[in-house]
Scaffold this motif. Structure first.
Motif, PDB file in Angstrom:
ATOM      1  N   VAL A 219       0.858  -1.187   0.000  1.00 48.23           N
ATOM      2  CA  VAL A 219       0.000   0.000   0.000  1.00 48.23           C
ATOM      3  C   VAL A 219       0.894   1.238   0.000  1.00 48.23           C
ATOM      4  N   ILE A 220       0.607   2.167  -0.881  1.00 53.92           N
ATOM      5  CA  ILE A 220       1.369   3.420  -0.929  1.00 53.92           C
ATOM      6  C   ILE A 220       0.614   4.503  -0.170  1.00 53.92           C
ATOM      7  N   TRP A 221       1.302   5.098   0.794  1.00 51.72           N
ATOM      8  CA  TRP A 221       0.685   6.162   1.614  1.00 51.72           C
ATOM      9  C   TRP A 221       1.599   7.377   1.573  1.00 51.72           C
ATOM     10  N   ILE A 222       1.086   8.517   1.176  1.00 53.38           N
ATOM     11  CA  ILE A 222       1.891   9.733   1.119  1.00 53.38           C
ATOM     12  C   ILE A 222       1.551  10.620   2.317  1.00 53.38           C
ATOM     13  N   PRO A 223       2.401  10.638   3.317  1.00 55.27           N
ATOM     14  CA  PRO A 223       2.106  11.480   4.484  1.00 55.27           C
ATOM     15  C   PRO A 223       2.119  12.959   4.098  1.00 55.27           C
ATOM     16  N   PRO A 224       1.043  13.667   4.322  1.00 59.09           N
ATOM     17  CA  PRO A 224       1.026  15.097   3.972  1.00 59.09           C
ATOM     18  C   PRO A 224       2.152  15.880   4.640  1.00 59.09           C
ATOM     19  N   ALA A 225       2.485  15.498   5.869  1.00 58.85           N
ATOM     20  CA  ALA A 225       3.551  16.216   6.563  1.00 58.85           C
ATOM     21  C   ALA A 225       4.890  16.063   5.859  1.00 58.85           C
ATOM     22  N   LEU A 226       5.145  14.882   5.313  1.00 63.70           N
ATOM     23  CA  LEU A 226       6.406  14.635   4.605  1.00 63.70           C
ATOM     24  C   LEU A 226       6.490  15.501   3.351  1.00 63.70           C
ATOM     25  N   LEU A 227       5.404  15.554   2.598  1.00 62.48           N
ATOM     26  CA  LEU A 227       5.382  16.366   1.387  1.00 62.48           C
ATOM     27  C   LEU A 227       5.547  17.846   1.713  1.00 62.48           C
ATOM     28  N   ARG A 228       4.814  18.301   2.727  1.00 58.17           N
ATOM     29  CA  ARG A 228       4.892  19.709   3.098  1.00 58.17           C
ATOM     30  C   ARG A 228       6.285  20.057   3.598  1.00 58.17           C
ATOM     31  N   HIS A 229       6.885  19.175   4.373  1.00 60.64           N
ATOM     32  CA  HIS A 229       8.227  19.430   4.894  1.00 60.64           C
ATOM     33  C   HIS A 229       9.233  19.527   3.746  1.00 60.64           C
ATOM     34  N   ALA A 230       9.154  18.614   2.794  1.00 50.35           N
ATOM     35  CA  ALA A 230      10.062  18.640   1.652  1.00 50.35           C
ATOM     36  C   ALA A 230       9.871  19.911   0.829  1.00 50.35           C
ATOM     37  N   THR A 231       8.628  20.365   0.711  1.00 48.24           N
ATOM     38  CA  THR A 231       8.347  21.592  -0.031  1.00 48.24           C
ATOM     39  C   THR A 231       8.887  22.810   0.693  1.00 48.24           C
ATOM     40  N   ASP A 232       8.674  22.864   2.007  1.00 46.28           N
ATOM     41  CA  ASP A 232       9.066  24.041   2.783  1.00 46.28           C
ATOM     42  C   ASP A 232      10.576  24.254   2.828  1.00 46.28           C
ATOM     43  N   ILE A 233      11.344  23.175   2.879  1.00 45.94           N
ATOM     44  CA  ILE A 233      12.795  23.335   3.070  1.00 45.94           C
ATOM     45  C   ILE A 233      13.575  23.307   1.757  1.00 45.94           C
ATOM     46  N   ALA A 234      12.893  23.118   0.630  1.00 46.47           N
ATOM     47  CA  ALA A 234      13.602  23.037  -0.654  1.00 46.47           C
ATOM     48  C   ALA A 234      14.261  24.374  -0.975  1.00 46.47           C
ATOM     49  N   PRO A 235      15.581  24.414  -1.169  1.00 44.67           N
ATOM     50  CA  PRO A 235      16.266  25.663  -1.526  1.00 44.67           C
ATOM     51  C   PRO A 235      15.983  26.037  -2.971  1.00 44.67           C
ATOM     52  N   PRO A 236      16.258  27.292  -3.364  1.00 52.45           N
ATOM     53  CA  PRO A 236      15.970  27.736  -4.741  1.00 52.45           C
ATOM     54  C   PRO A 236      16.606  26.865  -5.817  1.00 52.45           C
ATOM     55  N   ALA A 237      17.839  26.425  -5.618  1.00 52.16           N
ATOM     56  CA  ALA A 237      18.508  25.611  -6.637  1.00 52.16           C
ATOM     57  C   ALA A 237      17.789  24.285  -6.840  1.00 52.16           C
ATOM     58  N   GLN A 238      17.291  23.697  -5.755  1.00 50.89           N
ATOM     59  CA  GLN A 238      16.576  22.428  -5.853  1.00 50.89           C
ATOM     60  C   GLN A 238      15.235  22.626  -6.558  1.00 50.89           C
ATOM     61  N   ARG A 239      14.542  23.706  -6.234  1.00 52.93           N
ATOM     62  CA  ARG A 239      13.279  24.012  -6.906  1.00 52.93           C
ATOM     63  C   ARG A 239      13.499  24.214  -8.410  1.00 52.93           C
ATOM     64  N   ALA A 240      14.577  24.942  -8.751  1.00 50.11           N
ATOM     65  CA  ALA A 240      14.857  25.204 -10.157  1.00 50.11           C
ATOM     66  C   ALA A 240      15.154  23.915 -10.908  1.00 50.11           C
ATOM     67  N   GLU A 241      15.888  23.002 -10.283  1.00 47.19           N
ATOM     68  CA  GLU A 241      16.213  21.736 -10.934  1.00 47.19           C
ATOM     69  C   GLU A 241      14.951  20.914 -11.182  1.00 47.19           C
ATOM     70  N   ILE A 242      14.049  20.876 -10.200  1.00 47.26           N
ATOM     71  CA  ILE A 242      12.801  20.133 -10.381  1.00 47.26           C
ATOM     72  C   ILE A 242      11.941  20.815 -11.445  1.00 47.26           C
ATOM     73  N   GLY A 243      11.976  22.144 -11.499  1.00 45.61           N
ATOM     74  CA  GLY A 243      11.250  22.854 -12.550  1.00 45.61           C
ATOM     75  C   GLY A 243      11.744  22.479 -13.935  1.00 45.61           C
ATOM     76  N   ARG A 244      13.062  22.324 -14.079  1.00 40.32           N
ATOM     77  CA  ARG A 244      13.618  21.906 -15.371  1.00 40.32           C
ATOM     78  C   ARG A 244      13.195  20.479 -15.709  1.00 40.32           C
ATOM     79  N   MET A 245      13.096  19.617 -14.686  1.00 44.26           N
ATOM     80  CA  MET A 245      12.626  18.258 -14.924  1.00 44.26           C
ATOM     81  C   MET A 245      11.179  18.263 -15.420  1.00 44.26           C
ATOM     82  N   VAL A 246      10.351  19.107 -14.803  1.00 47.15           N
ATOM     83  CA  VAL A 246       8.944  19.192 -15.223  1.00 47.15           C
ATOM     84  C   VAL A 246       8.851  19.723 -16.652  1.00 47.15           C
ATOM     85  N   LEU A 247       9.649  20.745 -16.972  1.00 42.18           N
ATOM     86  CA  LEU A 247       9.630  21.304 -18.322  1.00 42.18           C
ATOM     87  C   LEU A 247      10.043  20.252 -19.354  1.00 42.18           C
ATOM     88  N   ALA A 248      11.031  19.435 -19.017  1.00 36.09           N
ATOM     89  CA  ALA A 248      11.457  18.376 -19.937  1.00 36.09           C
ATOM     90  C   ALA A 248      10.332  17.382 -20.177  1.00 36.09           C
TER      91      ALA A 248
END
Length: 338
Positions: free
Chosen positions: A122-151
């Motif tokens: 069973v796959i369970w995505i804890p909302p706290a885990l997702l929110r924590h990863a989002t909150d602490i992501a530095p600008p460089a990490q966000r930019a890299e994921i943005g490039r992945m989405v664009l690709a």
């Protein structure tokens, strides 16, 4: 949080260096929703958001105080306002006091949860885990994921359009509407709306610069994408798609697995983004110095569904500065020409 609410209106001047290769620049520091917001004092455009739980004091007891968004980050902020320093320290202490007991304990809890999930298939995505990863992501990490989405998006739409003259204009437009490090990608398809991706990256379709489109209409769609992203973080949406294991790897290794976002581009384009609240969006138009009525009329020529954007247009009785000159607009219109 009582401590954070106490300082919601507090602002102070500071000096921000984004990377080791650039000179520090003056910024205005204010408190957001569990974040420090750094704003350009000349344009009132937010430059970056720092997660308060991740803020690190680099020189305890020394003034001006120097902070970084992470312990190993080249980016830093210097503050010599005693009240702001005291506020940051107090809010940070409150956040620390409310953290789970230890990082190691969280690791064991997550490991146990993953074992149980694997056994039960069973796959369970804890909302706290997702929110924590989002909150602490530095600008460089966000930019890299943005490039992945664009690709991923480019697999459905084709690669972003590029011509030297048009590229100069889209960078110029991004700097005015979003920020100095932002970028706008023009895709060779009709998207009908602009979309903000993780990081300072926004995509528009060729339809935004062709036909009856005008610079004001295109700018309106781009501003609407920024307002929508402020209400629903694009990084959080991407991590929800990537799933628990990929998000856990992002937290532990600093990178998503190579194929974590496979198919996300098609899924993202298949649903329309939510329309931001009029009051929130009008603030973006006012700060950018752009009239909201052309964008509103493009959405609904009758004006009935967008009356708030028309009647509260910040330039209803004044003439705003043109978004782009005729030569720049023509160059941007030709960016997808072969």
């Amino acid at each position: 949080m009582t401590a954070l609410n106490q300082y919601q209106r507090l602002e102070a001047a500071g000096s921000w260096r984004e990377t080791a290769k650039v000179e520090p620049r003056d910024v205005i520091i204010s408190f957001g929703d569990a974040t420090l917001v750094l704003t350009d004092p000349k344009t009132d455009v937010p430059l970056t958001h720092w997660s308060l739980p991740a803020v690190t004091r680099l020189n305890p007891g020394v003034t001006p105080a120097r902070y970084a968004p992470g312990i190993d980050d080249d980016e830093y902020l210097e503050v010599d306002d005693d009240l702001m320093i005291s506020a940051i320290e107090k809010v940070h202490n409150v956040i620390e006091a409310n953290r789970p007991p230890s990082r190691h304990l969280r690791g064991w809890v997550m490991l146990g949860a993953l074992i149980l999930l694997a056994i039960g298939a069973v796959i369970w995505i804890p909302p706290a885990l997702l929110r924590h990863a989002t909150d602490i992501a530095p600008p460089a990490q966000r930019a890299e994921i943005g490039r992945m989405v664009l690709a991923e998006i480019a697999k459905s739409t084709g690669s972003g359009c590029s011509r030297p003259s048009g590229d100069m204009v889209r960078h110029k437009l991004a700097a005015r509407l979003i920020g100095p490090d932002a970028d706008i990608a023009v895709l060779p398809v009709s998207l009908h709306v602009a979309r903000r991706l993780p990081g300072p990256l926004t995509i528009i379709g060729e339809d935004m610069i062709q036909g009856e489109a005008t610079p004001e209409i295109a700018a309106g769609h781009i501003l609407a994408a920024q307002a929508a992203a402020a209400e629903a973080d694009p990084l959080l949406e991407a991590l929800r798609f990537a799933g628990t294991r990929a998000t856990f790897q992002l937290l532990t290794n600093g990178q998503l697995p190579p194929h974590a976002l496979s198919g996300y581009g098609e899924a993202l384009l298949s649903k329309a983004p939510p329309r931001p609240e009029d009051e929130h969006l009008l603030g973006y138009f006012a700060r950018a110095g752009i009239a909201s009525e052309p964008y509103a009329r493009a959405l609904d020529p009758t004006g009935e569904a967008v009356l708030g954007l028309i009647e509260a247009d910040p330039f209803r009785t004044a003439t705003p500065k043109p978004v782009l000159g005729q030569r720049d607009w023509a160059a941007l219109q030709e960016i997808c020409d072969q």
